[in-house]
Scaffold this active site. Structure first.
Site, PDB file in Angstrom:
ATOM      1  N   CYS A   2       0.401  -1.041   0.255  1.00 58.15           N
ATOM      2  CA  CYS A   2       0.184   0.055   0.033  1.00 58.15           C
ATOM      3  C   CYS A   2       0.864   1.619  -0.208  1.00 58.15           C
ATOM      4  O   CYS A   2       2.104   1.315   0.085  1.00 58.15           O
ATOM      5  CB  CYS A   2      -1.172   0.194   0.973  1.00 58.15           C
ATOM      6  SG  CYS A   2      -2.084  -1.221   0.713  1.00 58.15           S
ATOM      7  N   ARG A  27       3.610  -0.458  -5.476  1.00 61.44           N
ATOM      8  CA  ARG A  27       2.703  -0.886  -3.925  1.00 61.44           C
ATOM      9  C   ARG A  27       1.897  -1.352  -3.996  1.00 61.44           C
ATOM     10  O   ARG A  27       1.651  -2.140  -2.518  1.00 61.44           O
ATOM     11  CB  ARG A  27       3.069   0.327  -2.671  1.00 61.44           C
ATOM     12  CG  ARG A  27       5.005   0.546  -2.494  1.00 61.44           C
ATOM     13  CD  ARG A  27       4.687   2.311  -1.477  1.00 61.44           C
ATOM     14  NE  ARG A  27       4.531   2.078  -0.575  1.00 61.44           N
ATOM     15  CZ  ARG A  27       5.488   1.150   0.497  1.00 61.44           C
ATOM     16  NH1 ARG A  27       6.950   1.514  -0.476  1.00 61.44           N
ATOM     17  NH2 ARG A  27       5.897   1.456   2.220  1.00 61.44           N
ATOM     18  N   TRP A  76      -3.080  -2.722  -1.734  1.00 61.88           N
ATOM     19  CA  TRP A  76      -2.618  -4.031  -1.952  1.00 61.88           C
ATOM     20  C   TRP A  76      -3.452  -4.845  -0.692  1.00 61.88           C
ATOM     21  O   TRP A  76      -2.834  -4.753   1.299  1.00 61.88           O
ATOM     22  CB  TRP A  76      -0.617  -4.240  -1.514  1.00 61.88           C
ATOM     23  CG  TRP A  76      -0.919  -6.257  -1.721  1.00 61.88           C
ATOM     24  CD1 TRP A  76      -0.445  -6.744  -3.417  1.00 61.88           C
ATOM     25  CD2 TRP A  76      -1.084  -6.815  -0.402  1.00 61.88           C
ATOM     26  NE1 TRP A  76      -0.200  -8.132  -2.654  1.00 61.88           N
ATOM     27  CE2 TRP A  76      -0.353  -7.785  -1.131  1.00 61.88           C
ATOM     28  CE3 TRP A  76      -1.122  -7.280   0.589  1.00 61.88           C
ATOM     29  CZ2 TRP A  76      -0.246  -8.911  -0.723  1.00 61.88           C
ATOM     30  CZ3 TRP A  76      -0.624  -8.742   1.011  1.00 61.88           C
ATOM     31  CH2 TRP A  76      -0.348  -9.032   0.592  1.00 61.88           C
ATOM     32  N   ASN A 100      -1.665   2.290   6.035  1.00 58.47           N
ATOM     33  CA  ASN A 100      -0.209   1.509   4.822  1.00 58.47           C
ATOM     34  C   ASN A 100       0.061   0.286   6.268  1.00 58.47           C
ATOM     35  O   ASN A 100       0.334   1.275   6.993  1.00 58.47           O
ATOM     36  CB  ASN A 100       1.007   1.609   4.708  1.00 58.47           C
ATOM     37  CG  ASN A 100       1.801   0.799   4.265  1.00 58.47           C
ATOM     38  OD1 ASN A 100       1.665  -0.513   3.650  1.00 58.47           O
ATOM     39  ND2 ASN A 100       2.569   1.453   3.751  1.00 58.47           N
ATOM     40  N   GLY A 101      -0.731  -1.198   6.358  1.00 63.30           N
ATOM     41  CA  GLY A 101       0.273  -1.487   7.625  1.00 63.30           C
ATOM     42  C   GLY A 101      -0.872  -2.771   7.834  1.00 63.30           C
ATOM     43  O   GLY A 101      -2.440  -2.611   6.495  1.00 63.30           O
ATOM     44  N   GLU A 477      15.483 -19.398  -8.328  1.00 63.58           N
ATOM     45  CA  GLU A 477      15.396 -18.054  -8.502  1.00 63.58           C
ATOM     46  C   GLU A 477      13.885 -17.546 -10.209  1.00 63.58           C
ATOM     47  O   GLU A 477      13.072 -17.485 -10.574  1.00 63.58           O
ATOM     48  CB  GLU A 477      15.718 -16.764  -9.007  1.00 63.58           C
ATOM     49  CG  GLU A 477      16.100 -15.671  -9.309  1.00 63.58           C
ATOM     50  CD  GLU A 477      15.296 -14.925  -8.744  1.00 63.58           C
ATOM     51  OE1 GLU A 477      14.589 -15.094  -7.478  1.00 63.58           O
ATOM     52  OE2 GLU A 477      14.169 -13.860  -9.567  1.00 63.58           O
ATOM     53  N   LYS A 481      10.481 -16.850 -10.228  1.00 65.02           N
ATOM     54  CA  LYS A 481      10.152 -15.482 -12.243  1.00 65.02           C
ATOM     55  C   LYS A 481       8.760 -16.497 -12.547  1.00 65.02           C
ATOM     56  O   LYS A 481       7.705 -15.237 -12.759  1.00 65.02           O
ATOM     57  CB  LYS A 481      10.957 -15.559 -12.730  1.00 65.02           C
ATOM     58  CG  LYS A 481      12.583 -14.700 -12.124  1.00 65.02           C
ATOM     59  CD  LYS A 481      12.018 -12.973 -12.475  1.00 65.02           C
ATOM     60  CE  LYS A 481      11.367 -13.023 -10.570  1.00 65.02           C
ATOM     61  NZ  LYS A 481      12.504 -12.960  -9.872  1.00 65.02           N
ATOM     62  N   GLU A 484       5.314 -15.918 -10.673  1.00 68.25           N
ATOM     63  CA  GLU A 484       5.231 -15.079 -10.771  1.00 68.25           C
ATOM     64  C   GLU A 484       4.221 -14.442 -11.398  1.00 68.25           C
ATOM     65  O   GLU A 484       3.516 -13.534 -10.842  1.00 68.25           O
ATOM     66  CB  GLU A 484       6.245 -13.988 -10.072  1.00 68.25           C
ATOM     67  CG  GLU A 484       6.475 -14.058  -8.527  1.00 68.25           C
ATOM     68  CD  GLU A 484       7.752 -13.221  -8.881  1.00 68.25           C
ATOM     69  OE1 GLU A 484       7.657 -11.708  -8.046  1.00 68.25           O
ATOM     70  OE2 GLU A 484       8.783 -12.908  -9.261  1.00 68.25           O
ATOM     71  N   HIS A 500      14.737 -38.033  -4.081  1.00 68.70           N
ATOM     72  CA  HIS A 500      14.649 -38.738  -2.531  1.00 68.70           C
ATOM     73  C   HIS A 500      12.442 -37.976  -2.801  1.00 68.70           C
ATOM     74  O   HIS A 500      12.689 -37.996  -1.362  1.00 68.70           O
ATOM     75  CB  HIS A 500      15.446 -37.886  -1.932  1.00 68.70           C
ATOM     76  CG  HIS A 500      16.697 -37.836  -1.906  1.00 68.70           C
ATOM     77  ND1 HIS A 500      16.592 -39.632  -0.932  1.00 68.70           N
ATOM     78  CD2 HIS A 500      17.807 -37.741  -2.197  1.00 68.70           C
ATOM     79  CE1 HIS A 500      18.619 -39.723  -1.291  1.00 68.70           C
ATOM     80  NE2 HIS A 500      18.637 -38.416  -2.450  1.00 68.70           N
ATOM     81  N   LYS A 596       5.119  -4.680  -5.003  1.00 65.95           N
ATOM     82  CA  LYS A 596       7.060  -4.402  -4.341  1.00 65.95           C
ATOM     83  C   LYS A 596       6.699  -4.633  -3.984  1.00 65.95           C
ATOM     84  O   LYS A 596       8.336  -4.750  -3.474  1.00 65.95           O
ATOM     85  CB  LYS A 596       6.731  -2.983  -6.353  1.00 65.95           C
ATOM     86  CG  LYS A 596       8.148  -2.728  -6.802  1.00 65.95           C
ATOM     87  CD  LYS A 596       8.840  -3.977  -7.135  1.00 65.95           C
ATOM     88  CE  LYS A 596      10.453  -4.215  -7.198  1.00 65.95           C
ATOM     89  NZ  LYS A 596      10.935  -5.327  -7.859  1.00 65.95           N
TER      90      LYS A 596
HETATM   91  O1  M6R Z   1      12.296  -5.432  -1.643  1.00 60.13           O
HETATM   92  P1  M6R Z   1      12.968  -6.513  -0.973  1.00 60.13           P
HETATM   93  O2  M6R Z   1      14.135  -7.560  -1.654  1.00 60.13           O
HETATM   94  O3  M6R Z   1      12.502  -7.303   0.426  1.00 60.13           O
HETATM   95  O4  M6R Z   1      11.641  -8.000  -1.736  1.00 60.13           O
HETATM   96  C1  M6R Z   1      11.287  -8.834  -1.122  1.00 60.13           C
HETATM   97  C2  M6R Z   1      10.524  -9.526  -2.158  1.00 60.13           C
HETATM   98  O5  M6R Z   1       9.331  -9.603  -1.563  1.00 60.13           O
HETATM   99  C3  M6R Z   1      10.668  -9.707  -3.701  1.00 60.13           C
HETATM  100  O6  M6R Z   1      11.803 -10.242  -3.876  1.00 60.13           O
HETATM  101  C4  M6R Z   1       9.577 -10.512  -4.273  1.00 60.13           C
HETATM  102  O7  M6R Z   1      10.030 -11.587  -3.659  1.00 60.13           O
HETATM  103  C5  M6R Z   1       9.785  -9.850  -5.686  1.00 60.13           C
HETATM  104  N1  M6R Z   1       8.680 -10.443  -6.449  1.00 60.13           N
HETATM  105  C6  M6R Z   1      10.420 -10.918  -6.380  1.00 60.13           C
HETATM  106  O8  M6R Z   1      10.441 -11.000  -8.379  1.00 60.13           O
END
Ligand code: M6R
Length: 601
Positions: A2, A27, A76, A100-101, A477, A481, A484, A500, A596
């Site tokens: 947010c 955000r 959000w 926000n929170g 990673e 990706k 997401e 395993h 983000k």
């Molecule tokens: O701002 P940060 O690096 O602390 O954020 C951590 C995660 O929220 C962030 O890496 C998230 O997993 C991304 N969307 C990955 O692409």
């Protein structure tokens, strides 16, 4: 998550709030809203989804320019579905709030307020704030006391802006846990609020980055803080605008610019045959017998990668923790541990809290971060900026490559200090580091290949990304990706661990993306991929070496160092997930359900 903004002044309030929200949209983009106050009249506009929907509403409504105060929010969703009813600002009877929170004890407050006759219309935790305020005000006729009593009742993390018809020239504000900045505008009697720097740049010079527990009341007459310990800072004035520069998406642009920004990450830190950091000297590891790294998401994957490098190169024991797990496991903390947090935004609530815990326990800390002046950079003993520039795509790309390179350099720096590395070995590592920008260049052939592969890798019952050593976090990673932005199920797994359990899933509908570097355990990973191929999994290998059992192949360049292969494979994985997402028609830059910056726990 947010984002909140606020404005008091004589400029066009709607425009300032909307421009600010544009900067904060990353955000959260489940809904947006603004409340504008003109004497004792409050106008509210809300829209579901992205900011452009609110823009349309505001333009349709022909909103005037004569408001001198307003607050805005981009959401959000945490409590209550993304609906217009749950969008902020939230109304009581005569006041509005943006938040926000998370208010953790909202349920008990709400139950009590309902008993007292308050009517709630949303399912959010936020709505209790405005009712609580009005409840106290109705009893005392004192706005300041009502606001302070409201704050005293709230548990959780919050930054709040509240406006009310009973004191129509003021914005009440408070920060606890979530970020909030208050600024004096460039013009007289102007006050601005924002969750981050960006909306304030160009409009204000002097700002207070509020600490937890700070709040006050702002009006054209000035800003009254509830406490005396206020530090004004000068806001950097150069606004970095993120533009797509002809790319289809920010994510695409950010993948393509990795080879450029990585040079900035290394600038001044790579000197002939030495690594150097201005931010700290190697004495920081005197008396240290362990490095502990805490992070979330993609930053956690950079942390895992770094743990291999710290142990292999610096010969320092290194453990990695997911920040949200670390916080509640009652971790044992020793002063001989160097505590490192990694974060693109510097605002991730779980990582920030982990850092606070480490500081409280007296540990030395290093913050590896992309956003200067963020909450983490202000808290850590030492900040090492990754210098990736603004990252707009919710799916992190250049943040990861820059974090990894900075951590690799740190591992070498400590290795040298500890005499854990010979000069020859250090020279060859530095030689490889200098080649990283080249490894990150997107070549047309690879991009085209991922485009073609994206046609085929759409159906099936899931993906396994597999790798060994540092290619295991890289596999994690790659899977993250894909999840997401394509919403397809994917898992990253250590290649040697498949036998395993997970290999039971293997069939032609299971896609395996195998990371097969030439310079690190090639034969081992080859055997693991053979095992999967024997069970008919569809295999796409990413490697400089041909592998006859692959159904598909993304060819990388032959190099002498596994980390150069790492970075080239990273680009391949980023492109592949992006192209699959494009083919599925998804929103690449703003995928569903994500934000983000994750400022709630
Ligand atoms: O701002 P940060 O690096 O602390 O954020 C951590 C995660 O929220 C962030 O890496 C998230 O997993 C991304 N969307 C990955 O692409």
């Amino acid at each position: 998550m947010c984002g909140i903004v606020g404005y008091i002044g004589s400029k066009n309030t709607t425009e300032i709030l909307m421009d600010g929200l544009k900067e904060l949209e990353y955000r959260g983009y489940d809904s947006t809203g603004i409340a504008l106050l003109d004497n004792d009249k409050i106008e509210v506009y809300k829209a579901l989804g992205k900011l452009k929907n609110l823009e349309q509403k505001i333009s349709d409504a022909n909103v005037g320019e004569n408001h001198f105060l307003g607050i805005g929010h981009t959401r959000w969703a945490t409590h209550g579905k993304p609906t217009e009813l749950n969008a902020h600002p939230h109304l009581g009877e005569y006041s509005y709030v943006v938040h926000n929170g998370i208010i953790e004890n909202y349920k008990e407050i709400k139950d009590k307020l309902i008993q007292d006759g308050h009517k709630f219309i949303s399912q959010t935790d936020t709505e209790v704030i405005v009712h609580l305020f009005e409840n106290y005000y109705n009893n005392s006729n004192d706005t300041k006391e009502a606001f302070q009593k409201t704050i005293a009742d709230l548990k959780g993390a919050y930054s709040i802006l509240l406006i009310s018809k009973v004191q129509p020239d003021s914005i009440f504000f408070f920060k606890h846990g979530s970020p909030l900045i208050v600024a004096k505008g460039k013009e007289e009697k102007e006050v601005l609020f924002s969750s981050t720097d960006a909306p304030l740049i160009g409009l204000a010079d002097d700002v207070v980055y509020l600490e937890d527990g700070m709040g006050g009341i702002a009006s054209p007459a000035g800003i009254e803080f509830f406490s005396d310990e206020i530090t004004w800072s000068t806001l950097p004035q150069s606004k970095q605008y993120a533009q797509k520069d002809g790319f289809r998406f920010f994510m695409e642009k950010e993948i393509y610019e990795q080879h450029d920004v990585i040079t900035d990450s290394m600038l001044g830190r790579l000197q002939d045959d030495q690594i150097h950091f201005d931010e700290f000297d190697a004495k920081i590891i005197e008396g240290i017998d362990e490095i502990k790294i805490c992070a979330c998401g993609t930053s956690y994957h950079a942390a895992l990668t770094a743990s291999y490098l710290f142990e292999r190169l610096s010969k320092i024991r290194c453990s990695v923790e997911i920040a949200s797990e670390f916080r509640y496991k009652e971790p044992l903390m020793s002063k001989k541990t160097l505590f490192v947090v990694i974060s693109q935004s510097g605002e991730t609530a779980d990582t920030l809290e982990a850092l606070k815990m480490a500081k409280k326990a007296g540990l030395k800390s290093i913050v590896v971060c992309n956003v200067d002046n963020s909450s983490m950079t202000r808290l850590g003993d030492v900040t090492v900026l990754t210098r990736a520039g603004i990252e707009k795509g919710v799916a992190s790309t250049k943040a990861f490559s820059t974090q990894t390179v900075v951590l690799w350099m740190m591992a070498l720096y400590f290795a040298k200090f500890k005499n854990a590395i010979s000069q020859d070995k250090l020279n060859s590592e530095i030689f490889a580091l200098r080649e990283v920008p080249k490894a990150l260049i997107v070549c047309d052939k690879m991009h085209e290949k991922t485009r073609r592969l994206s046609k085929r890798y759409l159906h099936g019952h899931g993906f396994f990304f597999i790798g060994r050593d540092v290619f295991f976090p890289l596999a994690l990673e790659g899977a993250l990706k894909l999840k997401e932005i394509s919403y397809l199920h994917a898992e990253g797994y250590p290649a040697g661990e498949m036998k395993h359990g997970p290999i039971a899933l293997a069939d032609p509908e299971l896609f395996t993306i195998a990371l097969m570097p030439q310079n690190l355990h090639y034969d081992k990973i080859k055997s693991n991929v053979e095992e999967l191929s024997a069970r008919d999994s569809t295999i796409c290998s990413i490697s400089p070496l041909d592998f006859e059992l692959s159904d598909d192949f993304i060819k990388t360049n032959k190099t002498d160092h596994y980390m150069l292969e790492f970075f080239e494979m990273l680009v391949a994985l980023q492109l592949l997930s992006m192209e699959i997402s494009v083919r599925l028609g998804n929103d690449v830059d703003m995928p569903r359900n994500l934000a983000k910056s994750v400022t709630v726990e």
